[in-house]
Design a protein around this motif. Structure first.
Motif, PDB file in Angstrom:
ATOM      1  N   ASP A   1      12.259 -22.472 -35.032  1.00 52.03           N
ATOM      2  CA  ASP A   1      13.483 -22.321 -34.247  1.00 52.03           C
ATOM      3  C   ASP A   1      13.409 -23.134 -32.966  1.00 52.03           C
ATOM      4  OD1 ASP A   1      14.651 -20.642 -36.101  1.00 52.03           O
ATOM      5  OD2 ASP A   1      14.032 -18.800 -35.086  1.00 52.03           O
ATOM      6  N   ARG A   2      12.250 -23.101 -32.313  1.00 48.70           N
ATOM      7  CA  ARG A   2      12.091 -23.837 -31.049  1.00 48.70           C
ATOM      8  C   ARG A   2      12.307 -25.336 -31.247  1.00 48.70           C
ATOM      9  NH1 ARG A   2       8.450 -26.759 -28.228  1.00 48.70           N
ATOM     10  NH2 ARG A   2       6.945 -26.747 -29.929  1.00 48.70           N
ATOM     11  N   LEU A   3      11.811 -25.835 -32.358  1.00 50.15           N
ATOM     12  CA  LEU A   3      11.932 -27.267 -32.648  1.00 50.15           C
ATOM     13  C   LEU A   3      13.256 -27.621 -33.316  1.00 50.15           C
ATOM     14  CD1 LEU A   3       8.297 -27.839 -33.959  1.00 50.15           C
ATOM     15  CD2 LEU A   3       9.230 -28.629 -31.774  1.00 50.15           C
TER      16      LEU A   3
ATOM     17  N   TYR B   1      14.361 -25.212 -38.495  1.00 51.85           N
ATOM     18  CA  TYR B   1      14.205 -24.132 -39.470  1.00 51.85           C
ATOM     19  C   TYR B   1      14.884 -24.471 -40.795  1.00 51.85           C
ATOM     20  CZ  TYR B   1      14.614 -19.721 -41.916  1.00 51.85           C
ATOM     21  OH  TYR B   1      14.564 -18.757 -42.887  1.00 51.85           O
ATOM     22  N   HIS B   2      16.110 -25.015 -40.744  1.00 53.96           N
ATOM     23  CA  HIS B   2      16.821 -25.313 -41.983  1.00 53.96           C
ATOM     24  C   HIS B   2      16.070 -26.346 -42.821  1.00 53.96           C
ATOM     25  CE1 HIS B   2      20.284 -22.811 -41.380  1.00 53.96           C
ATOM     26  NE2 HIS B   2      20.507 -23.324 -40.188  1.00 53.96           N
ATOM     27  N   GLU B   3      15.374 -27.242 -42.160  1.00 52.52           N
ATOM     28  CA  GLU B   3      14.598 -28.253 -42.881  1.00 52.52           C
ATOM     29  C   GLU B   3      13.455 -27.609 -43.672  1.00 52.52           C
ATOM     30  OE1 GLU B   3      11.753 -32.093 -41.744  1.00 52.52           O
ATOM     31  OE2 GLU B   3      13.262 -31.385 -40.319  1.00 52.52           O
ATOM     32  N   TYR B   4      12.885 -26.541 -43.125  1.00 50.97           N
ATOM     33  CA  TYR B   4      11.723 -25.894 -43.738  1.00 50.97           C
ATOM     34  C   TYR B   4      12.068 -24.555 -44.386  1.00 50.97           C
ATOM     35  CZ  TYR B   4       8.529 -29.150 -41.329  1.00 50.97           C
ATOM     36  OH  TYR B   4       7.846 -30.260 -40.895  1.00 50.97           O
ATOM     37  N   GLU B   5      13.339 -24.204 -44.437  1.00 52.05           N
ATOM     38  CA  GLU B   5      13.724 -22.845 -44.814  1.00 52.05           C
ATOM     39  C   GLU B   5      13.187 -22.425 -46.186  1.00 52.05           C
ATOM     40  OE1 GLU B   5      17.656 -19.999 -45.011  1.00 52.05           O
ATOM     41  OE2 GLU B   5      17.913 -22.166 -45.129  1.00 52.05           O
TER      42      GLU B   5
ATOM     43  N   ALA C   1      19.406 -28.479 -18.228  1.00 51.11           N
ATOM     44  CA  ALA C   1      19.030 -28.709 -19.619  1.00 51.11           C
ATOM     45  C   ALA C   1      17.798 -27.920 -20.007  1.00 51.11           C
ATOM     46  CB  ALA C   1      18.794 -30.198 -19.864  1.00 51.11           C
ATOM     47  N   GLU C   2      16.881 -27.708 -19.049  1.00 51.23           N
ATOM     48  CA  GLU C   2      15.647 -27.028 -19.404  1.00 51.23           C
ATOM     49  C   GLU C   2      15.851 -25.561 -19.710  1.00 51.23           C
ATOM     50  OE1 GLU C   2      15.664 -27.608 -14.844  1.00 51.23           O
ATOM     51  OE2 GLU C   2      16.159 -28.733 -16.642  1.00 51.23           O
ATOM     52  N   SER C   3      17.053 -25.016 -19.446  1.00 46.65           N
ATOM     53  CA  SER C   3      17.304 -23.618 -19.778  1.00 46.65           C
ATOM     54  C   SER C   3      17.499 -23.417 -21.273  1.00 46.65           C
ATOM     55  CB  SER C   3      18.547 -23.115 -19.047  1.00 46.65           C
ATOM     56  OG  SER C   3      19.704 -23.748 -19.556  1.00 46.65           O
ATOM     57  N   SER C   4      17.715 -24.478 -22.003  1.00 47.83           N
ATOM     58  CA  SER C   4      17.910 -24.390 -23.442  1.00 47.83           C
ATOM     59  C   SER C   4      16.604 -24.572 -24.166  1.00 47.83           C
ATOM     60  CB  SER C   4      18.913 -25.459 -23.898  1.00 47.83           C
ATOM     61  OG  SER C   4      18.990 -25.492 -25.300  1.00 47.83           O
ATOM     62  N   GLU C   5      16.473 -23.909 -25.309  1.00 43.21           N
ATOM     63  CA  GLU C   5      15.276 -24.061 -26.119  1.00 43.21           C
ATOM     64  C   GLU C   5      15.495 -25.055 -27.247  1.00 43.21           C
ATOM     65  OE1 GLU C   5      13.435 -19.614 -25.486  1.00 43.21           O
ATOM     66  OE2 GLU C   5      13.737 -20.399 -27.487  1.00 43.21           O
ATOM     67  N   GLU C   6      16.513 -25.917 -27.126  1.00 45.79           N
ATOM     68  CA  GLU C   6      16.800 -26.867 -28.176  1.00 45.79           C
ATOM     69  C   GLU C   6      15.693 -27.899 -28.277  1.00 45.79           C
ATOM     70  OE1 GLU C   6      20.564 -28.550 -27.491  1.00 45.79           O
ATOM     71  OE2 GLU C   6      21.667 -26.671 -27.688  1.00 45.79           O
ATOM     72  N   ALA C   7      15.491 -28.410 -29.473  1.00 44.64           N
ATOM     73  CA  ALA C   7      14.456 -29.398 -29.702  1.00 44.64           C
ATOM     74  C   ALA C   7      14.877 -30.748 -29.157  1.00 44.64           C
ATOM     75  CB  ALA C   7      14.185 -29.510 -31.203  1.00 44.64           C
ATOM     76  N   ASP C   8      13.913 -31.602 -28.911  1.00 46.77           N
ATOM     77  CA  ASP C   8      14.152 -32.958 -28.466  1.00 46.77           C
ATOM     78  C   ASP C   8      14.995 -33.688 -29.503  1.00 46.77           C
ATOM     79  OD1 ASP C   8      13.404 -35.959 -28.292  1.00 46.77           O
ATOM     80  OD2 ASP C   8      12.677 -35.105 -26.407  1.00 46.77           O
ATOM     81  N   GLU C   9      15.919 -34.557 -29.020  1.00 46.54           N
ATOM     82  CA  GLU C   9      16.818 -35.258 -29.922  1.00 46.54           C
ATOM     83  C   GLU C   9      16.063 -36.123 -30.914  1.00 46.54           C
ATOM     84  OE1 GLU C   9      19.685 -37.389 -27.693  1.00 46.54           O
ATOM     85  OE2 GLU C   9      20.681 -35.600 -26.899  1.00 46.54           O
ATOM     86  N   GLU C  10      14.860 -36.560 -30.570  1.00 46.22           N
ATOM     87  CA  GLU C  10      14.081 -37.413 -31.463  1.00 46.22           C
ATOM     88  C   GLU C  10      13.455 -36.616 -32.599  1.00 46.22           C
ATOM     89  OE1 GLU C  10      13.939 -40.721 -31.295  1.00 46.22           O
ATOM     90  OE2 GLU C  10      15.379 -40.549 -29.660  1.00 46.22           O
ATOM     91  N   GLY C  11      13.504 -35.311 -32.508  1.00 47.84           N
ATOM     92  CA  GLY C  11      12.908 -34.489 -33.549  1.00 47.84           C
ATOM     93  C   GLY C  11      11.456 -34.196 -33.265  1.00 47.84           C
ATOM     94  N   PRO C  12      10.832 -33.390 -34.118  1.00 44.91           N
ATOM     95  CA  PRO C  12       9.435 -33.002 -33.907  1.00 44.91           C
ATOM     96  C   PRO C  12       8.501 -34.206 -33.915  1.00 44.91           C
ATOM     97  CG  PRO C  12      10.488 -31.628 -35.570  1.00 44.91           C
ATOM     98  CD  PRO C  12      11.424 -32.754 -35.304  1.00 44.91           C
TER      99      PRO C  12
ATOM    100  N   VAL D   1      27.906 -30.206 -41.802  1.00 43.99           N
ATOM    101  CA  VAL D   1      26.763 -30.843 -42.455  1.00 43.99           C
ATOM    102  C   VAL D   1      25.760 -31.232 -41.379  1.00 43.99           C
ATOM    103  CG1 VAL D   1      28.046 -31.719 -44.441  1.00 43.99           C
ATOM    104  CG2 VAL D   1      27.847 -33.127 -42.387  1.00 43.99           C
ATOM    105  N   GLU D   2      24.504 -31.305 -41.741  1.00 45.77           N
ATOM    106  CA  GLU D   2      23.457 -31.700 -40.812  1.00 45.77           C
ATOM    107  C   GLU D   2      23.367 -33.225 -40.741  1.00 45.77           C
ATOM    108  OE1 GLU D   2      21.595 -29.666 -38.961  1.00 45.77           O
ATOM    109  OE2 GLU D   2      22.503 -27.836 -39.784  1.00 45.77           O
ATOM    110  N   VAL D   3      23.103 -33.720 -39.538  1.00 42.15           N
ATOM    111  CA  VAL D   3      22.904 -35.150 -39.338  1.00 42.15           C
ATOM    112  C   VAL D   3      21.530 -35.366 -38.721  1.00 42.15           C
ATOM    113  CG1 VAL D   3      23.718 -37.246 -38.188  1.00 42.15           C
ATOM    114  CG2 VAL D   3      25.368 -35.546 -39.008  1.00 42.15           C
ATOM    115  N   LYS D   4      20.700 -36.183 -39.339  1.00 44.02           N
ATOM    116  CA  LYS D   4      19.378 -36.499 -38.834  1.00 44.02           C
ATOM    117  C   LYS D   4      19.226 -38.008 -38.765  1.00 44.02           C
ATOM    118  CE  LYS D   4      17.628 -32.343 -38.390  1.00 44.02           C
ATOM    119  NZ  LYS D   4      17.219 -31.800 -37.066  1.00 44.02           N
ATOM    120  N   HIS D   5      19.052 -38.502 -37.528  1.00 39.06           N
ATOM    121  CA  HIS D   5      18.876 -39.934 -37.305  1.00 39.06           C
ATOM    122  C   HIS D   5      20.014 -40.734 -37.929  1.00 39.06           C
ATOM    123  CE1 HIS D   5      14.942 -38.838 -35.831  1.00 39.06           C
ATOM    124  NE2 HIS D   5      14.612 -38.335 -37.006  1.00 39.06           N
ATOM    125  N   GLY D   6      21.237 -40.210 -37.792  1.00 43.80           N
ATOM    126  CA  GLY D   6      22.404 -40.929 -38.272  1.00 43.80           C
ATOM    127  C   GLY D   6      22.743 -40.709 -39.726  1.00 43.80           C
ATOM    128  N   LEU D   7      21.861 -40.047 -40.478  1.00 44.92           N
ATOM    129  CA  LEU D   7      22.094 -39.816 -41.898  1.00 44.92           C
ATOM    130  C   LEU D   7      22.633 -38.405 -42.129  1.00 44.92           C
ATOM    131  CD1 LEU D   7      18.882 -41.448 -43.443  1.00 44.92           C
ATOM    132  CD2 LEU D   7      21.188 -42.416 -43.333  1.00 44.92           C
TER     133      LEU D   7
END
Length: 314
Positions: free
Chosen positions: A294-296, A299-303, A253-264, A53-59
């Motif tokens: 994908d960079r941020l 995608y699943h949020e906006y799919e 860490a900069e080798s990854s394209e993962e988004a910031d933990e705080e979100g967009p 399951v997805e977790v966003k800001h603890g939820l």
């Protein structure tokens, strides 16, 4: 549903997520640049399960099953239409049953030929050309690959649905071809658009279609430069004495394209909205939008909103 869809001698390309994002990137690019529209969804919920399951800001957000959808393009020259099947995930069980259902639906659509895209991990350097390996279910398709001077997959196996689907297609009398884009094995967990680009170049030649590959080519050059820098850093680190406490095999860490933990950020959200507006007017812009999502990592949020862009307008 398939009986209501009228296509002219269609070919089908089937893609799923996999190593280097090669197949799925090529599939989305083809879908966006040809301005395809959603025509159907394959129902196979009983073969899938929710594994996270997805977790966003603890939820915790409600989990959902992966979806599998068909998109179509009508050839303006009347030679053969194209269908792109995009699966969000491969079923953990019942792969042959899933492919049988997929092939049955494809035959109902009138599909005459099946392609899958995949990746081939080798010792290649990121700066080298990405070769395309090929395998086919019939001699005529294999001869076609030979004429294009592709590297045949002499022995071995094609794992997952990229291979199983073609076996099932052959059982059903449909010729099938797998195009595998070469990528560096040491970066197997990172996107490698150069391989997707090479696969699409070959497919466009076989299918005799015109597709603007500029954006994918630019992305491939950008990733090539970044991976080259990363490889140099790794090689330098391997040659240098290891400092006490340094974790072996760690990557910066900069080798990854993962988004910031705080979100967009709000600016990111505004850019996403702008790209959605542009893509609604010109679906060829949708690949840029997909890359940004994908960079941020959203995608699943906006799919659903993203795929709504490809619903056929009346």
């Amino acid at each position: 549903m398939a009986d209501e869809i009228k296509l002219n001698k269609p070919w089908m390309v089937a893609v799923w997520p996999g190593m280097g994002h090669v197949a799925i990137s090529a599939g989305y690019y083809l879908m966006a640049k040809l301005g395809m529209h959603l025509v159907a969804e394959l129902q196979a919920e009983e073969l899938f399960d929710v594994d996270h399951v997805e977790v966003k800001h603890g939820l915790i957000r409600t989990g959902r099953l992966p979806r599998s959808r068909f998109f179509a393009w009508v050839d303006p020259l009347g030679r053969h239409d194209l269908v792109v099947f995009i699966g969000e995930a491969q079923p953990p069980r019942g792969k042959h049953a899933f492919c049988s259902r997929l092939v049955d639906f494809a035959k109902d659509l009138g599909v005459e030929r099946v392609f899958t895209f995949a990746s081939m991990a080798t010792q290649m350097h990121p700066s080298h050309d990405s070769r395309v390996f090929g395998a086919a279910t019939d001699r005529a398709s294999l001869d076609e690959l030979t004429q294009l001077e592709l590297t045949p997959l002499e022995d071995g196996h094609i794992s997952g649905l990229n291979g199983v689907l073609l076996g099932v297609a052959a059982e059903a009398g449909l010729p099938g071809t797998c195009l595998l884009g070469e990528m560096p094995h040491i970066f197997a967990q990172l996107p490698f658009p150069k391989a997707a680009l090479s696969v699409l170049e070959v497919f466009a030649t076989i299918a005799a279609i015109q597709i603007d590959l500029t954006e994918l080519s630019e992305q491939a050059a950008d990733v090539e430069e970044k991976l080259g820098q990363l490889l140099s850093q790794v090689e330098t680190a391997m040659e240098a004495p290891q400092a006490p406490g340094e974790e072996e095999g760690a990557f910066p860490a900069e080798s990854s394209e993962e988004a910031d933990e705080e979100g967009p950020s709000p600016d990111d959200r505004r850019r996403i909205d702008r790209l959605f507006d542009e893509s609604a007017r010109d679906r060829a812009k949708a690949y840029e939008l997909k890359r940004e999502l994908d960079r941020l990592g959203v995608y699943h949020e906006y799919e659903d909103r993203f795929l709504d862009l490809f619903k056929k307008s009346d």
